[in-house]
Design a protein around this motif. Structure first.
Motif, mmCIF file in Angstrom:
data_model
loop_
_atom_site.group_PDB
_atom_site.id
_atom_site.type_symbol
_atom_site.label_atom_id
_atom_site.label_comp_id
_atom_site.label_asym_id
_atom_site.label_seq_id
_atom_site.Cartn_x
_atom_site.Cartn_y
_atom_site.Cartn_z
ATOM 1 N N ARG A 186 26.125 74.134 10.021
ATOM 2 C CA ARG A 186 24.700 74.393 9.497
ATOM 3 C C ARG A 186 23.655 75.082 10.540
ATOM 4 O O ARG A 186 23.177 75.868 10.561
ATOM 5 N N TYR A 187 23.842 74.202 11.507
ATOM 6 C CA TYR A 187 22.990 74.273 12.799
ATOM 7 C C TYR A 187 23.388 75.753 13.383
ATOM 8 O O TYR A 187 22.377 76.469 13.476
ATOM 9 N N PRO A 212 32.375 70.089 11.977
ATOM 10 C CA PRO A 212 31.600 69.133 10.870
ATOM 11 C C PRO A 212 30.291 70.043 10.239
ATOM 12 O O PRO A 212 29.958 71.061 10.859
ATOM 13 N N GLU A 213 30.040 69.918 8.988
ATOM 14 C CA GLU A 213 29.227 70.611 8.339
ATOM 15 C C GLU A 213 27.654 70.694 9.081
ATOM 16 O O GLU A 213 27.160 71.714 9.012
ATOM 17 N N ARG A 214 27.239 69.544 9.810
ATOM 18 C CA ARG A 214 26.100 69.594 10.405
ATOM 19 C C ARG A 214 25.826 70.683 11.464
ATOM 20 O O ARG A 214 25.218 71.458 11.707
ATOM 21 N N LEU A 215 27.175 70.495 12.153
ATOM 22 C CA LEU A 215 27.257 71.487 13.113
ATOM 23 C C LEU A 215 27.379 72.951 12.843
ATOM 24 O O LEU A 215 26.661 73.962 13.219
ATOM 25 N N TRP A 233 28.855 79.840 7.156
ATOM 26 C CA TRP A 233 29.707 78.692 6.904
ATOM 27 C C TRP A 233 30.206 78.354 5.666
ATOM 28 O O TRP A 233 29.372 78.656 4.556
ATOM 29 N N ALA A 238 24.363 57.671 13.887
ATOM 30 C CA ALA A 238 24.592 59.082 14.107
ATOM 31 C C ALA A 238 25.902 59.522 13.487
ATOM 32 O O ALA A 238 26.082 60.810 13.068
ATOM 33 N N SER A 239 27.007 58.759 13.561
ATOM 34 C CA SER A 239 28.249 59.089 13.153
ATOM 35 C C SER A 239 28.421 59.013 11.727
ATOM 36 O O SER A 239 29.710 59.163 11.196
#
Length: 75
Positions: free
Chosen positions: A27-28, A22-25, A37, A73-74
């Motif tokens: 980016r993290y 997932p994009e958030r992960l 990414w 959160a999802s």
């Protein structure tokens, strides 16, 4: 194939592999590790996530609170 998205991202960061996460992960890890990414260049199908719990917990305030936070959160 690995058991979790975090494991996939860490393996890719430490090798010449590519991981679809997932994009958030992404980016993290990009902000903390030496990885780049990129957005997937095509439209992916939506993922449906289901929550399940025992019926006796339907009206439990703490469990309702937790279910709400998992739902938020999802999104």
């Amino acid at each position: 194939m690995v058991a979790s998205l975090v494991a996939a991202a860490l393996m890719a960061a430490d090798s010449d592999l590519v991981a679809l996460v997932p994009e958030r992960l992404a980016r993290y890890f990009a902000a903390r590790l030496e990885v780049a990414w990129f957005a997937v260049p095509t439209e992916l199908p939506a993922v449906i996530i289901h929550q399940q719990w025992h019926g006796r917990l339907d009206h439990d305030p703490a469990h309702r609170w937790l279910r709400g936070h998992v739902r938020e959160a999802s999104v």
